[in-house]
Design a protein around this motif. Structure first.
Motif, PDB file in Angstrom:
ATOM      1  N   GLY A 377      68.579  84.435  16.908  1.00 27.08           N
ATOM      2  CA  GLY A 377      70.031  84.603  16.992  1.00 27.08           C
ATOM      3  C   GLY A 377      70.775  83.322  16.692  1.00 27.08           C
ATOM      4  O   GLY A 377      71.765  83.322  15.949  1.00 27.08           O
ATOM      5  N   TYR A 378      70.279  82.225  17.256  1.00 25.04           N
ATOM      6  CA  TYR A 378      70.950  80.935  17.079  1.00 25.04           C
ATOM      7  C   TYR A 378      70.875  80.455  15.640  1.00 25.04           C
ATOM      8  O   TYR A 378      71.891  80.072  15.043  1.00 25.04           O
ATOM      9  CB  TYR A 378      70.301  79.910  18.009  1.00 25.04           C
ATOM     10  N   GLN A 379      69.668  80.467  15.067  1.00 23.90           N
ATOM     11  CA  GLN A 379      69.482  79.903  13.730  1.00 23.90           C
ATOM     12  C   GLN A 379      70.158  80.760  12.651  1.00 23.90           C
ATOM     13  O   GLN A 379      70.759  80.227  11.714  1.00 23.90           O
ATOM     14  CB  GLN A 379      67.993  79.743  13.419  1.00 23.90           C
ATOM     15  N   ILE A 380      70.043  82.089  12.755  1.00 23.75           N
ATOM     16  CA  ILE A 380      70.691  82.946  11.765  1.00 23.75           C
ATOM     17  C   ILE A 380      72.203  82.849  11.881  1.00 23.75           C
ATOM     18  O   ILE A 380      72.919  82.733  10.876  1.00 23.75           O
ATOM     19  CB  ILE A 380      70.223  84.410  11.929  1.00 23.75           C
ATOM     20  N   GLY A 381      72.708  82.852  13.106  1.00 20.70           N
ATOM     21  CA  GLY A 381      74.152  82.718  13.313  1.00 20.70           C
ATOM     22  C   GLY A 381      74.686  81.393  12.808  1.00 20.70           C
ATOM     23  O   GLY A 381      75.748  81.327  12.180  1.00 20.70           O
ATOM     24  N   ALA A 382      73.915  80.315  13.049  1.00 20.12           N
ATOM     25  CA  ALA A 382      74.324  78.995  12.581  1.00 20.12           C
ATOM     26  C   ALA A 382      74.326  78.926  11.064  1.00 20.12           C
ATOM     27  O   ALA A 382      75.209  78.315  10.456  1.00 20.12           O
ATOM     28  CB  ALA A 382      73.402  77.924  13.159  1.00 20.12           C
ATOM     29  N   ALA A 383      73.326  79.561  10.439  1.00 16.88           N
ATOM     30  CA  ALA A 383      73.249  79.537   8.976  1.00 16.88           C
ATOM     31  C   ALA A 383      74.406  80.310   8.344  1.00 16.88           C
ATOM     32  O   ALA A 383      74.985  79.887   7.342  1.00 16.88           O
ATOM     33  CB  ALA A 383      71.919  80.130   8.518  1.00 16.88           C
ATOM     34  N   LEU A 384      74.779  81.442   8.958  1.00 16.18           N
ATOM     35  CA  LEU A 384      75.835  82.283   8.393  1.00 16.18           C
ATOM     36  C   LEU A 384      77.234  81.732   8.645  1.00 16.18           C
ATOM     37  O   LEU A 384      78.111  81.827   7.777  1.00 16.18           O
ATOM     38  CB  LEU A 384      75.735  83.697   8.964  1.00 16.18           C
ATOM     39  N   ALA A 385      77.457  81.161   9.823  1.00 20.32           N
ATOM     40  CA  ALA A 385      78.825  80.766  10.184  1.00 20.32           C
ATOM     41  C   ALA A 385      78.984  79.293  10.512  1.00 20.32           C
ATOM     42  O   ALA A 385      80.109  78.832  10.700  1.00 20.32           O
ATOM     43  CB  ALA A 385      79.297  81.597  11.384  1.00 20.32           C
ATOM     44  N   GLY A 386      77.886  78.533  10.569  1.00 22.73           N
ATOM     45  CA  GLY A 386      77.976  77.133  10.968  1.00 22.73           C
ATOM     46  C   GLY A 386      78.130  76.170   9.816  1.00 22.73           C
ATOM     47  O   GLY A 386      79.224  75.679   9.523  1.00 22.73           O
ATOM     48  N   GLY A 387      77.012  75.915   9.121  1.00 23.72           N
ATOM     49  CA  GLY A 387      77.042  74.956   8.027  1.00 23.72           C
ATOM     50  C   GLY A 387      77.972  75.356   6.894  1.00 23.72           C
ATOM     51  O   GLY A 387      78.438  74.505   6.134  1.00 23.72           O
ATOM     52  N   THR A 388      78.245  76.653   6.771  1.00 23.32           N
ATOM     53  CA  THR A 388      79.120  77.136   5.694  1.00 23.32           C
ATOM     54  C   THR A 388      80.602  77.013   6.036  1.00 23.32           C
ATOM     55  O   THR A 388      81.446  77.125   5.145  1.00 23.32           O
ATOM     56  CB  THR A 388      78.818  78.607   5.380  1.00 23.32           C
ATOM     57  N   ALA A 389      80.944  76.799   7.304  1.00 21.41           N
ATOM     58  CA  ALA A 389      82.347  76.824   7.720  1.00 21.41           C
ATOM     59  C   ALA A 389      83.222  75.782   7.007  1.00 21.41           C
ATOM     60  O   ALA A 389      84.267  76.140   6.448  1.00 21.41           O
ATOM     61  CB  ALA A 389      82.444  76.657   9.240  1.00 21.41           C
ATOM     62  N   PRO A 390      82.841  74.479   6.989  1.00 21.52           N
ATOM     63  CA  PRO A 390      83.687  73.513   6.288  1.00 21.52           C
ATOM     64  C   PRO A 390      83.792  73.808   4.794  1.00 21.52           C
ATOM     65  O   PRO A 390      84.853  73.641   4.189  1.00 21.52           O
ATOM     66  CB  PRO A 390      82.975  72.171   6.538  1.00 21.52           C
ATOM     67  N   LEU A 391      82.671  74.261   4.198  1.00 16.94           N
ATOM     68  CA  LEU A 391      82.674  74.579   2.774  1.00 16.94           C
ATOM     69  C   LEU A 391      83.603  75.748   2.475  1.00 16.94           C
ATOM     70  O   LEU A 391      84.415  75.690   1.548  1.00 16.94           O
ATOM     71  CB  LEU A 391      81.247  74.913   2.318  1.00 16.94           C
ATOM     72  N   LEU A 392      83.505  76.810   3.289  1.00 17.73           N
ATOM     73  CA  LEU A 392      84.355  77.980   3.082  1.00 17.73           C
ATOM     74  C   LEU A 392      85.818  77.651   3.343  1.00 17.73           C
ATOM     75  O   LEU A 392      86.712  78.103   2.603  1.00 17.73           O
ATOM     76  CB  LEU A 392      83.887  79.112   4.002  1.00 17.73           C
ATOM     77  N   ALA A 393      86.084  76.865   4.382  1.00 15.08           N
ATOM     78  CA  ALA A 393      87.460  76.483   4.691  1.00 15.08           C
ATOM     79  C   ALA A 393      88.059  75.648   3.560  1.00 15.08           C
ATOM     80  O   ALA A 393      89.228  75.833   3.190  1.00 15.08           O
ATOM     81  CB  ALA A 393      87.500  75.701   6.006  1.00 15.08           C
ATOM     82  N   THR A 394      87.266  74.745   2.992  1.00 14.69           N
ATOM     83  CA  THR A 394      87.738  73.930   1.868  1.00 14.69           C
ATOM     84  C   THR A 394      88.024  74.796   0.652  1.00 14.69           C
ATOM     85  O   THR A 394      89.029  74.601  -0.051  1.00 14.69           O
ATOM     86  CB  THR A 394      86.682  72.861   1.515  1.00 14.69           C
ATOM     87  N   TRP A 395      87.159  75.782   0.397  1.00 13.74           N
ATOM     88  CA  TRP A 395      87.355  76.697  -0.730  1.00 13.74           C
ATOM     89  C   TRP A 395      88.633  77.522  -0.543  1.00 13.74           C
ATOM     90  O   TRP A 395      89.414  77.703  -1.479  1.00 13.74           O
ATOM     91  CB  TRP A 395      86.141  77.615  -0.853  1.00 13.74           C
ATOM     92  N   LEU A 396      88.852  78.030   0.669  1.00 12.10           N
ATOM     93  CA  LEU A 396      90.060  78.817   0.950  1.00 12.10           C
ATOM     94  C   LEU A 396      91.313  77.965   0.773  1.00 12.10           C
ATOM     95  O   LEU A 396      92.321  78.417   0.224  1.00 12.10           O
ATOM     96  CB  LEU A 396      90.008  79.369   2.378  1.00 12.10           C
ATOM     97  N   LEU A 397      91.232  76.724   1.234  1.00 12.50           N
ATOM     98  CA  LEU A 397      92.373  75.822   1.119  1.00 12.50           C
ATOM     99  C   LEU A 397      92.722  75.574  -0.349  1.00 12.50           C
ATOM    100  O   LEU A 397      93.893  75.565  -0.740  1.00 12.50           O
ATOM    101  CB  LEU A 397      92.045  74.503   1.817  1.00 12.50           C
ATOM    102  N   ASN A 398      91.694  75.394  -1.157  1.00  9.64           N
ATOM    103  CA  ASN A 398      91.900  75.144  -2.582  1.00  9.64           C
ATOM    104  C   ASN A 398      92.385  76.399  -3.309  1.00  9.64           C
ATOM    105  O   ASN A 398      93.295  76.337  -4.148  1.00  9.64           O
ATOM    106  CB  ASN A 398      90.593  74.648  -3.205  1.00  9.64           C
ATOM    107  N   LYS A 399      91.806  77.541  -2.982  1.00  6.36           N
ATOM    108  CA  LYS A 399      92.148  78.798  -3.661  1.00  6.36           C
ATOM    109  C   LYS A 399      93.590  79.209  -3.394  1.00  6.36           C
ATOM    110  O   LYS A 399      94.272  79.758  -4.268  1.00  6.36           O
ATOM    111  CB  LYS A 399      91.196  79.906  -3.222  1.00  6.36           C
TER     112      LYS A 399
END
Length: 432
Positions: A377-399
């Motif tokens: 639960g921890y590792q899958i959740g972290a992979a889906l919503a953790g390490g990707t969060a800054p990247l996705l937020a930066t992409w949304l900000l740019n888009k």
């Protein structure tokens, strides 16, 4: 008569104290290693291990070695959770801490590209992979060490202690690199950055010494004595407990994504979009992190009175409600509003969510597959919503042309997912 009743109580109290210290130590070392590598990768590794004509390429290669753990940690989790559910929590924790700490120290001793050529980046990658394997199994073991030793009326408090390791590790890594950065650039690149890596050996030896004096957890000893040990924990978990794994993954969303927004994304957003000095943003995050460290055990203890689910739901609802005000405060573009927004978001709103996360995870899995279940639960959740969060937020900000509104909706979405997950969470019988 008095002696016979007080001695066992004193022994239990001393054991519990040692258990909590051991659990906190392991978790803190894990996150110290994690944040130390992340910071050094940005400042040093591109120059020391990946020297190229283009410094951007060197930096990207350095970041690539950092990202390796997101792929290796699940593998480490699978390996060590199997050992933890089959052989025992204590033995697994000794292995993970040794791997993690040993790799960190060796990175500090590793010669650079100028000394050994291509072997420098190759060995750095190997050590990073070893470190990632150890990290993947450490969190679950540190959590269960505390949780399975805890008295029934203190599960929330004990389960919250390993969560303090996130903020303690982050503060230690930041302070150690900040201190060494006061050296002249030439000395910092030559040897200064290595000092925190080498000093982690002290933490590792201390952690191993503390864990040496601790017996196997009572819950696992009871399961082993009764023969209630899974033959292949991963297979059994995925076959019979997949719903609980999905619940844990969903619960993890609102704990991990906002953390990386409040602590990592804010650095680039605050400097590039809002015009703050980098040191100002880092100071705000440090202040909030110190407050979080204090608040986590308080929230964990409170959950023993009002219940884990109530605490988690309340924290998640407040997180959802604070999302838009958080960015509105940042838009004021003053140091005061920056500190207020960061302290409330990371220091107060996030604290009750992370404080009960580990205990919630532990209560939805039975002892025979608990290590495996919480790790998945921890590792899958972290992979889906953790390490990707800054990247996705930066992409949304740019888009969306610099608008923070989509990022706010993203955080709100993680809260909704976690609320759905907690609605389906069921405590298993052997946690009663």
């Amino acid at each position: 008569m008095r002696t016979s009743t007080t001695e066992p109580a004193a022994t239990t109290a001393a054991t519990n104290k040692r258990v909590l210290i051991a659990s906190l130590m392991g978790s803190s070392i894990e996150w110290f290693d994690y944040f130390l590598y992340a910071t050094t990768a940005a400042l040093v590794f591109g120059k020391v291990f990946f020297p190229t004509a283009d410094p951007v390429v060197g930096l990207m290669l350095s970041y690539l070695t950092f990202s390796l753990t997101f792929f290796v940690r699940p593998l480490g989790g699978f390996i060590f959770s199997h050992i933890g559910d089959r052989i025992g929590r204590k033995k697994t924790l000794v292995i993970t801490l040794s791997l993690m700490g040993g790799a960190t120290v060796l990175i500090g001793l590793l010669p650079g590209y100028e000394q050994i050529g291509i072997w420098a980046p190759i060995l750095l990658i190997v050590l990073r992979l070893v470190q990632g394997l150890g990290i993947g199994g450490e969190w679950g073991g540190a959590l269960l060490l505390a949780y399975e030793y805890a008295p029934k009326n203190r599960k929330g408090l004990f389960g919250s202690v390993p969560q303090m390791g996130v903020t303690i590790g982050m503060v230690l890594a930041t302070l150690s690199i900040t201190l060494m950065s006061t050296l002249p650039d030439e000395q910092f690149l030559a040897w200064g950055w290595r000092v925190p890596f080498l000093l982690s050996a002290v933490l590792v030896f201390l952690g191993l010494w503390i864990r040496k004096g601790i017996d196997e957890t009572p819950a696992f000893k009871q399961a082993k004595a009764s023969g209630n040990v899974a033959k292949i924990p991963l297979v059994e978990t995925l076959r019979y407990h997949w719903r609980a794994v999905l619940v844990a993954v969903a619960i993890k969303f609102v704990e991990t994504a906002p953390f990386y927004i409040f602590s990592t994304f804010i650095v680039s957003y605050g400097t590039a979009s809002l015009g703050f000095e980098r040191i100002s943003v880092l100071n705000a995050v440090t202040i909030a992190t110190l407050l979080t460290t204090v608040m986590i055990p308080i929230m964990g203890r409170l959950s023993d009175s009002i219940g884990r689910k109530r605490m988690f739901v309340a924290g998640t609802l407040v997180m959802a409600a604070f999302t838009f005000p958080y960015f509105m405060l940042l838009e004021q573009r003053t140091m005061t509003s920056l500190v207020i927004a960061t302290v409330i978001g990371l220091g107060l709103v996030w604290a009750p969510i992370t404080a009960v996360l580990g205990t919630l995870f532990s209560e939805i899995f039975s002892t025979r597959v608990r290590y495996t279940g919480i790790t998945l639960g921890y590792q899958i959740g972290a992979a889906l919503a953790g390490g990707t969060a800054p990247l996705l937020a930066t992409w949304l900000l740019n888009k969306y042309n610099g608008s923070w509104v989509p990022v706010a909706w993203y955080i709100l979405g993680t809260a909704v997912i976690s609320l759905i997950g907690i609605a389906f969470a069921k405590t298993v019988a052997d946690n009663d």
